[in-house]
Design a protein around this motif. Structure first.
Motif, PDB file in Angstrom:
ATOM      1  N   PRO A 164      11.667   4.256  61.879  1.00  0.00           N
ATOM      2  CA  PRO A 164      12.306   5.174  60.929  1.00  0.00           C
ATOM      3  C   PRO A 164      13.804   4.883  60.819  1.00  0.00           C
ATOM      4  CG  PRO A 164      10.967   6.367  62.532  1.00  0.00           C
ATOM      5  CD  PRO A 164      11.031   4.951  62.997  1.00  0.00           C
ATOM      6  N   ILE A 165      14.346   5.059  59.615  1.00  0.00           N
ATOM      7  CA  ILE A 165      15.780   4.914  59.413  1.00  0.00           C
ATOM      8  C   ILE A 165      16.328   6.151  58.719  1.00  0.00           C
ATOM      9  CG2 ILE A 165      15.793   2.393  59.392  1.00  0.00           C
ATOM     10  CD1 ILE A 165      15.854   2.444  56.367  1.00  0.00           C
ATOM     11  N   THR A 166      17.587   6.427  58.973  1.00  0.00           N
ATOM     12  CA  THR A 166      18.255   7.589  58.396  1.00  0.00           C
ATOM     13  C   THR A 166      18.465   7.383  56.906  1.00  0.00           C
ATOM     14  OG1 THR A 166      19.382   8.037  60.476  1.00  0.00           O
ATOM     15  CG2 THR A 166      20.345   8.999  58.500  1.00  0.00           C
ATOM     16  N   VAL A 167      18.216   8.435  56.139  1.00  0.00           N
ATOM     17  CA  VAL A 167      18.474   8.417  54.702  1.00  0.00           C
ATOM     18  C   VAL A 167      19.291   9.658  54.351  1.00  0.00           C
ATOM     19  CG1 VAL A 167      16.285   9.579  54.111  1.00  0.00           C
ATOM     20  CG2 VAL A 167      17.435   8.154  52.407  1.00  0.00           C
ATOM     21  N   ARG A 168      20.231   9.466  53.446  1.00  0.00           N
ATOM     22  CA  ARG A 168      21.043  10.557  52.914  1.00  0.00           C
ATOM     23  C   ARG A 168      20.977  10.474  51.399  1.00  0.00           C
ATOM     24  NH1 ARG A 168      21.049  12.160  57.468  1.00  0.00           N
ATOM     25  NH2 ARG A 168      22.658  11.961  59.012  1.00  0.00           N
ATOM     26  N   GLY A 169      21.129  11.610  50.747  1.00  0.00           N
ATOM     27  CA  GLY A 169      21.059  11.570  49.296  1.00  0.00           C
ATOM     28  C   GLY A 169      21.701  12.763  48.634  1.00  0.00           C
ATOM     29  N   LYS A 170      21.832  12.637  47.329  1.00  0.00           N
ATOM     30  CA  LYS A 170      22.342  13.714  46.485  1.00  0.00           C
ATOM     31  C   LYS A 170      21.451  13.824  45.269  1.00  0.00           C
ATOM     32  CE  LYS A 170      27.015  13.198  47.960  1.00  0.00           C
ATOM     33  NZ  LYS A 170      28.178  13.953  47.944  1.00  0.00           N
ATOM     34  N   THR A 171      21.191  15.054  44.849  1.00  0.00           N
ATOM     35  CA  THR A 171      20.375  15.329  43.670  1.00  0.00           C
ATOM     36  C   THR A 171      21.109  16.307  42.775  1.00  0.00           C
ATOM     37  OG1 THR A 171      18.305  14.965  44.856  1.00  0.00           O
ATOM     38  CG2 THR A 171      18.178  16.296  42.867  1.00  0.00           C
ATOM     39  N   ILE A 172      21.093  16.027  41.485  1.00  0.00           N
ATOM     40  CA  ILE A 172      21.641  16.941  40.488  1.00  0.00           C
ATOM     41  C   ILE A 172      20.519  17.292  39.519  1.00  0.00           C
ATOM     42  CG2 ILE A 172      23.289  17.236  38.602  1.00  0.00           C
ATOM     43  CD1 ILE A 172      25.055  15.141  40.045  1.00  0.00           C
ATOM     44  N   VAL A 173      20.308  18.596  39.321  1.00  0.00           N
ATOM     45  CA  VAL A 173      19.309  19.097  38.374  1.00  0.00           C
ATOM     46  C   VAL A 173      20.062  19.770  37.228  1.00  0.00           C
ATOM     47  CG1 VAL A 173      17.369  20.677  38.018  1.00  0.00           C
ATOM     48  CG2 VAL A 173      17.636  19.503  40.221  1.00  0.00           C
ATOM     49  N   ALA A 174      19.713  19.413  35.994  1.00  0.00           N
ATOM     50  CA  ALA A 174      20.326  20.025  34.817  1.00  0.00           C
ATOM     51  C   ALA A 174      19.227  20.416  33.833  1.00  0.00           C
ATOM     52  CB  ALA A 174      21.295  19.048  34.160  1.00  0.00           C
ATOM     53  N   TRP A 175      19.493  21.464  33.079  1.00  0.00           N
ATOM     54  CA  TRP A 175      18.560  21.935  32.060  1.00  0.00           C
ATOM     55  C   TRP A 175      19.218  21.883  30.695  1.00  0.00           C
ATOM     56  CZ3 TRP A 175      13.484  23.296  32.274  1.00  0.00           C
ATOM     57  CH2 TRP A 175      12.915  23.297  33.542  1.00  0.00           C
ATOM     58  N   GLY A 176      18.451  21.445  29.700  1.00  0.00           N
ATOM     59  CA  GLY A 176      18.938  21.382  28.327  1.00  0.00           C
ATOM     60  C   GLY A 176      18.145  22.310  27.444  1.00  0.00           C
ATOM     61  N   GLN A 177      18.226  22.042  26.156  1.00  0.00           N
ATOM     62  CA  GLN A 177      17.527  22.865  25.179  1.00  0.00           C
ATOM     63  C   GLN A 177      16.028  22.584  25.207  1.00  0.00           C
ATOM     64  OE1 GLN A 177      19.404  22.005  21.470  1.00  0.00           O
ATOM     65  NE2 GLN A 177      21.197  23.238  21.928  1.00  0.00           N
ATOM     66  N   ASN A 178      15.271  23.523  24.708  1.00  0.00           N
ATOM     67  CA  ASN A 178      13.818  23.397  24.561  1.00  0.00           C
ATOM     68  C   ASN A 178      13.091  23.127  25.875  1.00  0.00           C
ATOM     69  OD1 ASN A 178      13.993  23.797  21.751  1.00  0.00           O
ATOM     70  ND2 ASN A 178      14.486  21.639  21.474  1.00  0.00           N
ATOM     71  N   ASN A 179      13.614  23.672  26.979  1.00  0.00           N
ATOM     72  CA  ASN A 179      12.964  23.612  28.295  1.00  0.00           C
ATOM     73  C   ASN A 179      12.871  22.203  28.875  1.00  0.00           C
ATOM     74  OD1 ASN A 179      12.527  26.448  28.289  1.00  0.00           O
ATOM     75  ND2 ASN A 179      10.788  26.130  26.938  1.00  0.00           N
ATOM     76  N   TRP A 180      13.787  21.301  28.526  1.00  0.00           N
ATOM     77  CA  TRP A 180      13.834  19.956  29.095  1.00  0.00           C
ATOM     78  C   TRP A 180      14.774  19.950  30.291  1.00  0.00           C
ATOM     79  CZ3 TRP A 180      10.911  15.793  27.911  1.00  0.00           C
ATOM     80  CH2 TRP A 180      10.162  15.860  26.727  1.00  0.00           C
ATOM     81  N   PHE A 181      14.352  19.301  31.354  1.00  0.00           N
ATOM     82  CA  PHE A 181      15.223  19.164  32.519  1.00  0.00           C
ATOM     83  C   PHE A 181      15.463  17.694  32.816  1.00  0.00           C
ATOM     84  CE2 PHE A 181      10.962  19.068  34.416  1.00  0.00           C
ATOM     85  CZ  PHE A 181      11.053  18.020  35.325  1.00  0.00           C
ATOM     86  N   THR A 182      16.570  17.427  33.468  1.00  0.00           N
ATOM     87  CA  THR A 182      16.840  16.098  34.014  1.00  0.00           C
ATOM     88  C   THR A 182      17.177  16.282  35.485  1.00  0.00           C
ATOM     89  OG1 THR A 182      19.175  16.186  33.408  1.00  0.00           O
ATOM     90  CG2 THR A 182      17.693  15.086  31.868  1.00  0.00           C
ATOM     91  N   MET A 183      16.776  15.304  36.259  1.00  0.00           N
ATOM     92  CA  MET A 183      17.079  15.321  37.687  1.00  0.00           C
ATOM     93  C   MET A 183      17.455  13.889  38.066  1.00  0.00           C
ATOM     94  SD  MET A 183      14.893  16.789  40.928  1.00  0.00           S
ATOM     95  CE  MET A 183      13.409  15.839  40.661  1.00  0.00           C
ATOM     96  N   VAL A 184      18.605  13.749  38.690  1.00  0.00           N
ATOM     97  CA  VAL A 184      19.089  12.441  39.118  1.00  0.00           C
ATOM     98  C   VAL A 184      19.283  12.486  40.623  1.00  0.00           C
ATOM     99  CG1 VAL A 184      20.958  10.760  38.918  1.00  0.00           C
ATOM    100  CG2 VAL A 184      20.235  12.057  36.908  1.00  0.00           C
ATOM    101  N   THR A 185      18.708  11.498  41.314  1.00  0.00           N
ATOM    102  CA  THR A 185      18.819  11.419  42.770  1.00  0.00           C
ATOM    103  C   THR A 185      19.268  10.024  43.163  1.00  0.00           C
ATOM    104  OG1 THR A 185      17.084  13.059  43.123  1.00  0.00           O
ATOM    105  CG2 THR A 185      17.537  11.583  44.954  1.00  0.00           C
ATOM    106  N   LYS A 186      20.133   9.970  44.170  1.00  0.00           N
ATOM    107  CA  LYS A 186      20.547   8.692  44.743  1.00  0.00           C
ATOM    108  C   LYS A 186      20.390   8.785  46.252  1.00  0.00           C
ATOM    109  CE  LYS A 186      24.911   6.685  44.947  1.00  0.00           C
ATOM    110  NZ  LYS A 186      26.067   6.046  44.321  1.00  0.00           N
ATOM    111  N   LEU A 187      19.653   7.826  46.823  1.00  0.00           N
ATOM    112  CA  LEU A 187      19.441   7.762  48.261  1.00  0.00           C
ATOM    113  C   LEU A 187      20.191   6.567  48.827  1.00  0.00           C
ATOM    114  CD1 LEU A 187      15.572   8.333  48.463  1.00  0.00           C
ATOM    115  CD2 LEU A 187      17.388  10.044  48.664  1.00  0.00           C
ATOM    116  N   VAL A 188      20.860   6.769  49.963  1.00  0.00           N
ATOM    117  CA  VAL A 188      21.553   5.686  50.656  1.00  0.00           C
ATOM    118  C   VAL A 188      21.077   5.662  52.104  1.00  0.00           C
ATOM    119  CG1 VAL A 188      23.577   5.728  49.152  1.00  0.00           C
ATOM    120  CG2 VAL A 188      23.544   7.134  51.205  1.00  0.00           C
TER     121      VAL A 188
END
Length: 147
Positions: free
Chosen positions: A25-49
């Motif tokens: 096993p190796i250590t992983v760290r990350g960040k996630t951003i969740v955003a919502w737009g019009q008409n119930n669409w979401f975006t989620m961006v994640t980066k793992l290091v």
């Protein structure tokens, strides 16, 4: 449903462990951003290091649609390892479960992710990537909401 992850816009950090077949096993760290737009669409961006290993970061860019009051949704994902991916998610009482499959992939790769709510600001996360019927990697960790 009282989920704060995915169903609300926000920023999250991840700390955990990545395991590949026949590897330690190796250590992983990350960040996630969740955003919502019009008409119930979401975006989620994640980066793992991987701060303690020499391996490239992994990025995820999700786009999906979840109608208000619904418990199931679909999404597309561009992932730096797998490429173009399609998936579906279910919003449960205590967890959010996602399943995805790689488009046009000879290895028949697919995967899953589960976000289990511990509190409004914390989720336990686990997931895995499969090639055919075999797990090739897994991830487990804690997501913490940033205020």
């Amino acid at each position: 449903m009282t989920h704060s992850f995915l169903l609300e816009a926000g920023r999250w950090t991840l700390s955990g462990t990545w395991i590949e077949r026949n590897q330690m096993p190796i250590t992983v760290r990350g960040k996630t951003i969740v955003a919502w737009g019009q008409n119930n669409w979401f975006t989620m961006v994640t980066k793992l290091v991987f701060p303690e290993a020499e391996r490239p970061e992994i990025s995820f860019q999700y786009k999906g649609r979840l109608d208000s009051g619904e418990r199931q949704y679909t999404y597309v994902l561009q992932q730096s390892i797998l490429g173009r991916v399609e998936g579906e998610g279910w919003v449960g009482v205590e967890s959010i479960i996602q399943r995805y499959w790689v488009l046009g992939d000879r290895q028949r790769r697919s995967g899953f992710e589960t976000y289990y709510r511990v509190s409004p600001d914390q989720y336990q996360y686990s997931g895995g990537i499969l090639a055919g019927h075999y797990l090739t990697s897994t991830i487990e960790g804690t997501l913490q909401r940033q205020t």
